[in-house]
Scaffold this motif. Structure first.
Motif, PDB file in Angstrom:
ATOM      1  N   LEU A 119     -16.301  68.605  48.982  1.00 45.98           N
ATOM      2  CA  LEU A 119     -15.546  68.206  50.164  1.00 45.98           C
ATOM      3  C   LEU A 119     -14.199  67.605  49.769  1.00 45.98           C
ATOM      4  O   LEU A 119     -13.193  67.841  50.434  1.00 45.98           O
ATOM      5  N   ARG A 120     -14.171  66.841  48.695  1.00 48.15           N
ATOM      6  CA  ARG A 120     -12.904  66.267  48.225  1.00 48.15           C
ATOM      7  C   ARG A 120     -11.926  67.382  47.888  1.00 48.15           C
ATOM      8  O   ARG A 120     -10.727  67.297  48.217  1.00 48.15           O
ATOM      9  N   SER A 121     -12.414  68.445  47.240  1.00 48.61           N
ATOM     10  CA  SER A 121     -11.535  69.557  46.890  1.00 48.61           C
ATOM     11  C   SER A 121     -11.002  70.256  48.137  1.00 48.61           C
ATOM     12  O   SER A 121      -9.883  70.777  48.136  1.00 48.61           O
ATOM     13  N   LYS A 122     -11.784  70.247  49.215  1.00 50.18           N
ATOM     14  CA  LYS A 122     -11.335  70.875  50.463  1.00 50.18           C
ATOM     15  C   LYS A 122     -10.356  69.985  51.236  1.00 50.18           C
ATOM     16  O   LYS A 122      -9.441  70.481  51.897  1.00 50.18           O
ATOM     17  N   LEU A 123     -10.559  68.659  51.158  1.00 53.33           N
ATOM     18  CA  LEU A 123      -9.725  67.746  51.942  1.00 53.33           C
ATOM     19  C   LEU A 123      -8.448  67.325  51.212  1.00 53.33           C
ATOM     20  O   LEU A 123      -7.464  66.978  51.863  1.00 53.33           O
ATOM     21  N   SER A 124      -8.454  67.350  49.898  1.00 53.71           N
ATOM     22  CA  SER A 124      -7.282  66.891  49.142  1.00 53.71           C
ATOM     23  C   SER A 124      -5.980  67.570  49.556  1.00 53.71           C
ATOM     24  O   SER A 124      -4.938  66.901  49.684  1.00 53.71           O
ATOM     25  N   PRO A 125      -5.974  68.897  49.793  1.00 56.58           N
ATOM     26  CA  PRO A 125      -4.725  69.538  50.212  1.00 56.58           C
ATOM     27  C   PRO A 125      -4.183  69.034  51.547  1.00 56.58           C
ATOM     28  O   PRO A 125      -3.004  69.231  51.848  1.00 56.58           O
ATOM     29  N   THR A 126      -5.032  68.370  52.341  1.00 58.38           N
ATOM     30  CA  THR A 126      -4.549  67.843  53.626  1.00 58.38           C
ATOM     31  C   THR A 126      -3.797  66.528  53.449  1.00 58.38           C
ATOM     32  O   THR A 126      -3.251  65.997  54.417  1.00 58.38           O
ATOM     33  N   PHE A 127      -3.758  65.996  52.230  1.00 58.06           N
ATOM     34  CA  PHE A 127      -3.086  64.716  51.991  1.00 58.06           C
ATOM     35  C   PHE A 127      -1.883  64.864  51.073  1.00 58.06           C
ATOM     36  O   PHE A 127      -1.437  63.888  50.475  1.00 58.06           O
ATOM     37  N   THR A 128      -1.375  66.070  50.941  1.00 56.94           N
ATOM     38  CA  THR A 128      -0.186  66.283  50.134  1.00 56.94           C
ATOM     39  C   THR A 128       1.047  65.741  50.859  1.00 56.94           C
ATOM     40  O   THR A 128       1.025  65.484  52.070  1.00 56.94           O
ATOM     41  N   THR A 129       2.124  65.577  50.106  1.00 56.85           N
ATOM     42  CA  THR A 129       3.374  65.096  50.693  1.00 56.85           C
ATOM     43  C   THR A 129       3.811  65.974  51.860  1.00 56.85           C
ATOM     44  O   THR A 129       4.216  65.476  52.917  1.00 56.85           O
ATOM     45  N   GLY A 130       3.713  67.294  51.679  1.00 59.59           N
ATOM     46  CA  GLY A 130       4.145  68.220  52.732  1.00 59.59           C
ATOM     47  C   GLY A 130       3.356  68.049  54.014  1.00 59.59           C
ATOM     48  O   GLY A 130       3.921  68.089  55.119  1.00 59.59           O
ATOM     49  N   LYS A 131       2.030  67.853  53.887  1.00 59.14           N
ATOM     50  CA  LYS A 131       1.191  67.706  55.081  1.00 59.14           C
ATOM     51  C   LYS A 131       1.477  66.388  55.794  1.00 59.14           C
ATOM     52  O   LYS A 131       1.507  66.329  57.029  1.00 59.14           O
ATOM     53  N   ILE A 132       1.700  65.321  55.038  1.00 62.27           N
ATOM     54  CA  ILE A 132       1.979  64.027  55.671  1.00 62.27           C
ATOM     55  C   ILE A 132       3.363  64.033  56.323  1.00 62.27           C
ATOM     56  O   ILE A 132       3.579  63.419  57.373  1.00 62.27           O
ATOM     57  N   LYS A 133       4.305  64.761  55.720  1.00 64.91           N
ATOM     58  CA  LYS A 133       5.635  64.897  56.337  1.00 64.91           C
ATOM     59  C   LYS A 133       5.523  65.546  57.714  1.00 64.91           C
ATOM     60  O   LYS A 133       6.285  65.224  58.632  1.00 64.91           O
ATOM     61  N   ARG A 134       4.557  66.454  57.867  1.00 67.04           N
ATOM     62  CA  ARG A 134       4.338  67.088  59.169  1.00 67.04           C
ATOM     63  C   ARG A 134       3.982  66.069  60.243  1.00 67.04           C
ATOM     64  O   ARG A 134       4.235  66.276  61.437  1.00 67.04           O
ATOM     65  N   LEU A 135       3.374  64.949  59.820  1.00 69.96           N
ATOM     66  CA  LEU A 135       2.901  63.943  60.761  1.00 69.96           C
ATOM     67  C   LEU A 135       3.889  62.787  60.939  1.00 69.96           C
ATOM     68  O   LEU A 135       3.665  61.915  61.783  1.00 69.96           O
ATOM     69  N   PHE A 136       4.996  62.791  60.180  1.00 75.25           N
ATOM     70  CA  PHE A 136       5.867  61.616  60.142  1.00 75.25           C
ATOM     71  C   PHE A 136       6.460  61.281  61.513  1.00 75.25           C
ATOM     72  O   PHE A 136       6.592  60.096  61.862  1.00 75.25           O
ATOM     73  N   SER A 137       6.819  62.277  62.282  1.00 71.85           N
ATOM     74  CA  SER A 137       7.416  61.991  63.603  1.00 71.85           C
ATOM     75  C   SER A 137       6.458  61.204  64.485  1.00 71.85           C
ATOM     76  O   SER A 137       6.885  60.362  65.291  1.00 71.85           O
ATOM     77  N   LEU A 138       5.151  61.447  64.347  1.00 69.62           N
ATOM     78  CA  LEU A 138       4.153  60.701  65.113  1.00 69.62           C
ATOM     79  C   LEU A 138       4.125  59.240  64.649  1.00 69.62           C
ATOM     80  O   LEU A 138       4.010  58.325  65.471  1.00 69.62           O
ATOM     81  N   PHE A 139       4.234  59.020  63.336  1.00 68.16           N
ATOM     82  CA  PHE A 139       4.289  57.659  62.802  1.00 68.16           C
ATOM     83  C   PHE A 139       5.497  56.919  63.393  1.00 68.16           C
ATOM     84  O   PHE A 139       5.392  55.765  63.817  1.00 68.16           O
TER      85      PHE A 139
ATOM     86  N   ILE B  98      -7.018  66.625  62.446  1.00 71.04           N
ATOM     87  CA  ILE B  98      -8.070  67.544  62.901  1.00 71.04           C
ATOM     88  C   ILE B  98      -7.681  68.975  62.568  1.00 71.04           C
ATOM     89  O   ILE B  98      -8.489  69.757  62.063  1.00 71.04           O
ATOM     90  N   GLN B  99      -6.414  69.329  62.843  1.00 72.33           N
ATOM     91  CA  GLN B  99      -5.947  70.684  62.567  1.00 72.33           C
ATOM     92  C   GLN B  99      -6.014  70.988  61.072  1.00 72.33           C
ATOM     93  O   GLN B  99      -6.409  72.086  60.672  1.00 72.33           O
ATOM     94  N   LEU B 100      -5.656  70.005  60.258  1.00 69.74           N
ATOM     95  CA  LEU B 100      -5.700  70.212  58.811  1.00 69.74           C
ATOM     96  C   LEU B 100      -7.129  70.453  58.340  1.00 69.74           C
ATOM     97  O   LEU B 100      -7.377  71.282  57.459  1.00 69.74           O
ATOM     98  N   MET B 101      -8.091  69.729  58.931  1.00 68.59           N
ATOM     99  CA  MET B 101      -9.492  69.942  58.560  1.00 68.59           C
ATOM    100  C   MET B 101     -10.020  71.273  59.086  1.00 68.59           C
ATOM    101  O   MET B 101     -10.818  71.943  58.425  1.00 68.59           O
TER     102      MET B 101
END
Length: 524
Positions: A132-152, A274-277
């Motif tokens: 599961l860690r191997s599946k979820l790790s790509p959802t925490f990359t810099t690029g993925k978090i940048k996608r969420l920055f406007s919400l922050f 949720i979308q990333l998962m």
């Protein structure tokens, strides 16, 4: 024989039995040259009845054990043999070099009612965790978090307005309420695809109330509940006990599954965790059609029945890991933000220097924050790191031995199923690693000084393969909130500010009675 005499005899027998077990445990460790600090269960109970905070107890245990000058100290806790490790080299071995012996966290028994807790990345073990860690790790990359920055950033601007409104009627406020709303608003939008409505009312929203029910409180009824679960699992099952509130589990299950089903029905994609998962689950389905790696195939074969990755990322699995984000983001990240503000209030020179950096960054970035600009601020990073040193949200790390382990530098063989504890709070306050540890000094983490710090004596997010997966997410969230606050307000102590700080008996670092500070609006 009177009833009194019978009760006294039973009590005396129990005391004798406990004494015998203690001496047996003491001989077990001391025969290998390892000091024994006693039964941690008794310390746990003593702290509960005397009101000593959870994190304070870790620091106290560290100081007591360090006085013996050991690398490791033995103890038992709830029937489990444990080694408290104080030597950074052994810590490195446990967390990194010999990680294959310590894949599992030290999680206690999980009751059947805790159906979300059982599917969290936090509690999974062995191959299930690895997969599961191997599946979820790509959802925490810099690029993925940048996608969420406007919400922050949207939540950060709401926080500023909330504080402005609060300060119109009072010259001080409990910043816990503002940061609670901010943390929940970020999590609701960026993780759970929900509108928290946290900033639409002064009182806590339903989302905040449910998040608050996630907190592990080690006082009163919460303590008794936890003791029954840890000491008598069959009784806990019979009584229908759970670690987490059932109303909370039902609330998040209904809301998040509803969001999943709604977007699947409409064939829509969200910009959230949720979308990333869901995308990770889609990758899993594709892999099942013939694209599994060798490791994944082996892990799937070893998984038992419904314990495959597909099941771990079913709708309940997605809900569970969203709730894990609520647990971590609402509690530990809020703690980081609160103590950053507290430290800045008590150290005005640090606050002034940080404000200057923030103003320069905004000028260079068109008056707005971006993911890049937040993480380019070196002094902000230093302030955050020092806050995490002085006020670590999690004061203790624990790992369970998955196989027998010869502890480096000792004659001690740690048996499979026993545990290692790493006293983070104690290490962070040790003058050997951090001179004048009581002083708040961000310069410890300057570019020239940071290299001198032993990285295994500074562990706010753990280390090694099982470190905190959400570290980038948490740091981005905290840095942005602090930047918005310092840009718009001068933070100062108020009459109700706790000096020195006093902590609650929750599992993470929380101030007793709230974090009262004075925030004076800066007019630009």
């Amino acid at each position: 024989m009177s009833i009194f005499a019978i009760v006294f005899a039973i009590f005396a027998l129990l005391i004798a039995l406990l004494y015998f077990l203690e001496q047996k445990n003491r001989r077990h460790f001391e025969s290998k040259g390892i000091p024994y600090r006693g039964n941690g269960t008794y310390s746990f109970m003593f702290n509960f009845f005397t009101g000593i905070g959870f994190v304070d107890s870790f620091t106290l245990a560290y100081k007591q054990a360090k006085s013996l000058h050991p690398k490791v100290v033995g103890s038992t806790e709830f029937g489990i043999t444990k080694l408290l490790v104080y030597d950074p080299e052994i810590i490195k071995s446990v967390l990194v070099k010999d990680f294959d012996h310590f894949v599992d966290r030290g999680i206690f028994y999980i009751p059947k009612n805790d159906y979300l807790f059982a599917k969290m990345l936090l509690t999974l073990r062995g191959d299930q965790w690895k997969l599961l860690r191997s599946k979820l790790s790509p959802t925490f990359t810099t690029g993925k978090i940048k996608r969420l920055f406007s919400l922050f950033d949207q939540s950060g601007k709401k926080l500023v307005k909330f504080v402005e409104d609060e300060m119109r009627t009072n010259n001080e406020m409990d910043l816990s309420s503002g940061y609670s709303k901010f943390a929940m608003d970020v999590i609701a939008s960026a993780v759970c695809a929900m509108d928290s409505k946290a900033f639409e009312q002064r009182e806590p929203s339903i989302f905040e109330k449910m998040g608050d029910k996630l907190r592990l409180n080690f006082g009163g009824k919460g303590m008794l509940n936890l003791l029954v679960i840890m000491l008598a699992p069959p009784l806990a099952e019979f009584l229908g006990l759970s670690v987490f509130n059932m109303e909370m589990q039902s609330f998040f299950s209904f809301a998040i599954k509803g969001s999943i089903h709604d977007r699947q029905k409409k064939n829509e994609k969200g910009n959230d965790f949720i979308q990333l998962m869901l995308e990770a689950r889609e990758d899993k389905l594709k892999a099942e059609e013939g694209e599994l790696s060798t490791f994944e195939k082996d892990a799937e074969i070893k998984s038992v029945g419904k314990a495959s990755t597909g099941n771990m990322l079913d709708d309940t699995g997605i809900v569970a890991n969203c709730v894990l984000f609520v647990l971590a983001g609402f509690d530990t990240t809020q703690s980081l933000m609160l103590y950053s503000a507290y430290a800045l209030a008590l150290n005005q020179d640090v606050q002034d220097k940080l404000r200057k950096e923030i103003e320069t960054t905004l000028e260079d970035n068109g008056g707005e924050f971006s993911y890049e600009s937040i993480h380019k601020m070196t002094y902000l990073d230093m302030v955050i790191n020092e806050t995490l040193r002085v006020y670590p949200p999690a004061g203790l790390l624990e790992r369970t031995a998955t196989q027998d382990y010869q502890v480096p530098g000792t004659d001690y063989l740690l048996k499979k199923g026993c545990a290692v504890q790493i006293p983070v709070a104690g290490l962070h306050q040790d003058a050997k690693y951090f001179p004048e540890p009581e002083k708040f000094d961000p310069e410890r983490f300057s570019m020239e000084n940071k290299a001198k710090i032993n990285q295994y004596a500074y562990l706010p997010f753990g280390a090694g393969p099982r470190n905190c997966i959400g570290m980038r997410f948490a740091l981005t969230e905290a840095k942005l909130a602090i930047s918005h606050l310092v840009h718009n307000f001068r933070i100062e102590p108020s009459k109700k500010t706790l000096i020195p700080m006093k902590y609650t008996n929750e599992n993470s670092l929380k101030p007793q009675g709230g974090m009262f500070l004075a925030l004076n609006k800066i007019h630009h």
